[in-house]
Design an enzyme around this catalytic site. Structure first.
Site, mmCIF file in Angstrom:
data_model
loop_
_atom_site.group_PDB
_atom_site.id
_atom_site.type_symbol
_atom_site.label_atom_id
_atom_site.label_comp_id
_atom_site.label_asym_id
_atom_site.label_seq_id
_atom_site.Cartn_x
_atom_site.Cartn_y
_atom_site.Cartn_z
ATOM 1 N N CYS A 1 0.833 -1.207 0.000
ATOM 2 C CA CYS A 1 0.000 0.000 0.000
ATOM 3 C C CYS A 1 0.863 1.249 0.000
ATOM 4 O O CYS A 1 1.428 1.618 1.039
ATOM 5 C CB CYS A 1 -0.936 0.002 1.206
ATOM 6 S SG CYS A 1 -1.968 1.480 1.328
ATOM 7 N N CYS B 1 -0.414 4.055 2.288
ATOM 8 C CA CYS B 1 -0.155 3.796 3.702
ATOM 9 C C CYS B 1 1.308 4.043 4.075
ATOM 10 O O CYS B 1 1.602 4.624 5.126
ATOM 11 C CB CYS B 1 -0.499 2.340 4.049
ATOM 12 S SG CYS B 1 -2.107 1.776 3.491
ATOM 13 N N ASP B 2 2.224 3.611 3.218
ATOM 14 C CA ASP B 2 3.628 3.508 3.633
ATOM 15 C C ASP B 2 4.605 4.360 2.836
ATOM 16 O O ASP B 2 5.796 4.370 3.137
ATOM 17 C CB ASP B 2 4.073 2.036 3.542
ATOM 18 C CG ASP B 2 3.259 1.138 4.460
ATOM 19 O OD1 ASP B 2 2.834 1.619 5.521
ATOM 20 O OD2 ASP B 2 3.051 -0.033 4.113
#
Length: 321
Positions: free
Chosen positions: A146, A149-150
């Site tokens: 992701c 997300c990261d």
């Protein structure tokens, strides 16, 4: 009817299921959450966040929080209001009867294990993985599924994205905001992504392409240090030094239980009505990644879990009238 009847059962225990549990428990519906059990296929009570290290984009945690800790806190919050949990896997459901029938363990038993007046499905989705050496070990340690997300964790780092579709190219483009260099590794000699996305990627000076290539191993002991690459045409093997890698070859919604029982789209996700979480079966609601193939974020899953709880509560109330 089984000996174990609940007003409402929630199948799945990621952010969507746990939020639904919090809301239905506070509504004094005494939900039972069948949270699943660990398996060799990657199933995990608590969902994908149980495999995530630092979570920095969930509201309310300015310093971030570990994924497993966030899930543990959400579960404890649901339990505080009266939700109960069963760490088992659902093996069969019958949605043609009222109350709904739910089996765990042996699906061939004559009688269901549980029955429920209303059902919330929050079984999530799994990222399709490469199934290569080093992948499980380094997931969350330089290997991610992701970018949203990261991506922040890869500032000024050299990274790669595996895939050639819209998701892969979208993630590669997004990651150029942080990384110093993004290599798209694709097993064919041309992308499958839409033309406009291809154009943007080819024009981005931070993105380069490694064609006709597949990853055979992810290298590193405690964090990603590189990958082994095999050319799909010449079979030549090389090594590419990296500090991070993103797998973007698709997602598989966990809907095998509900095939031929609920309306499911061409990608395998449960169809819900616009602006709510109702499925095509009255009294059955779906939330989180099992019905969302666009956003796939913990916070959007949690939000849809809240929606499912409220939809289910109102539906149950209407059944009394």
């Amino acid at each position: 009817m089984s000996d174990s009847h609940q007003t409402i059962v929630i199948i799945g225990s990621g952010p969507a299921g746990l939020t639904a549990a919090i809301y239905t428990a506070r509504a004094e519906l005494n939900p039972l959450v069948i949270e699943g059990e660990p398996s060799s296929t990657g199933d995990q009570p608590g969902g994908q966040l149980m495999l995530t290290t630092e979570v920095e984009n969930f509201p309310g945690f300015p310093d971030g929080i570990l994924g497993p800790q966030l899930m543990a806190d959400m579960k404890a919050q649901a339990e505080r209001f009266g939700a109960t949990f069963l760490t088992r896997k659902v093996t069969k459901v019958d949605l043609t009867k009222k109350p709904f029938e739910i089996w765990i363990d042996n699906p061939d038993k004559d009688l269901p294990t549980h029955t429920a007046d209303a059902l919330i499905i929050s079984t999530g989705a799994q990222s399709v993985m490469l199934e290569v050496e080093g992948e499980k070990r380094l997931l969350g340690h330089g290997l991610s599924t992701c970018a949203t997300c990261d991506g922040f964790f890869f500032k000024d780092k050299k990274i790669a994205v595996v895939g050639g579709g819209d998701s892969a190219i979208e993630e590669a483009t997004f990651l150029t905001k942080f990384a110093s260099e993004v290599t798209v590794i694709h097993r064919r000699d041309e992308l499958r992504a839409s033309k406009i996305m291809q154009k943007r990627a080819h024009e981005n000076p931070k993105i380069n392409f490694l064609w006709d290539s597949e990853v055979t191993e992810i290298l590193g002991s405690s964090s990603v240090e590189g990958v082994k690459i095999r050319n799909t045409k010449t079979l030549e093997e090389t090594k590419l030094d990296l500090e991070g890698i993103f797998i973007a070859i698709g997602h598989t919604p966990n809907t095998s239980l509900f095939i031929d029982k609920l309306s499911i789209d061409d990608l395998g996700y449960i169809n819900t009505e616009p602006q709510n979480t109702k499925t095509n079966v009255e009294g059955v609601f779906a939330c989180g990644d099992v019905q969302d193939h666009k956003y796939r974020q913990a916070v959007t899953a949690a939000g849809s879990g809240c929606m499912a709880a409220i939809d289910a509560e109102h539906w149950l109330e209407n059944q009394k009238n």
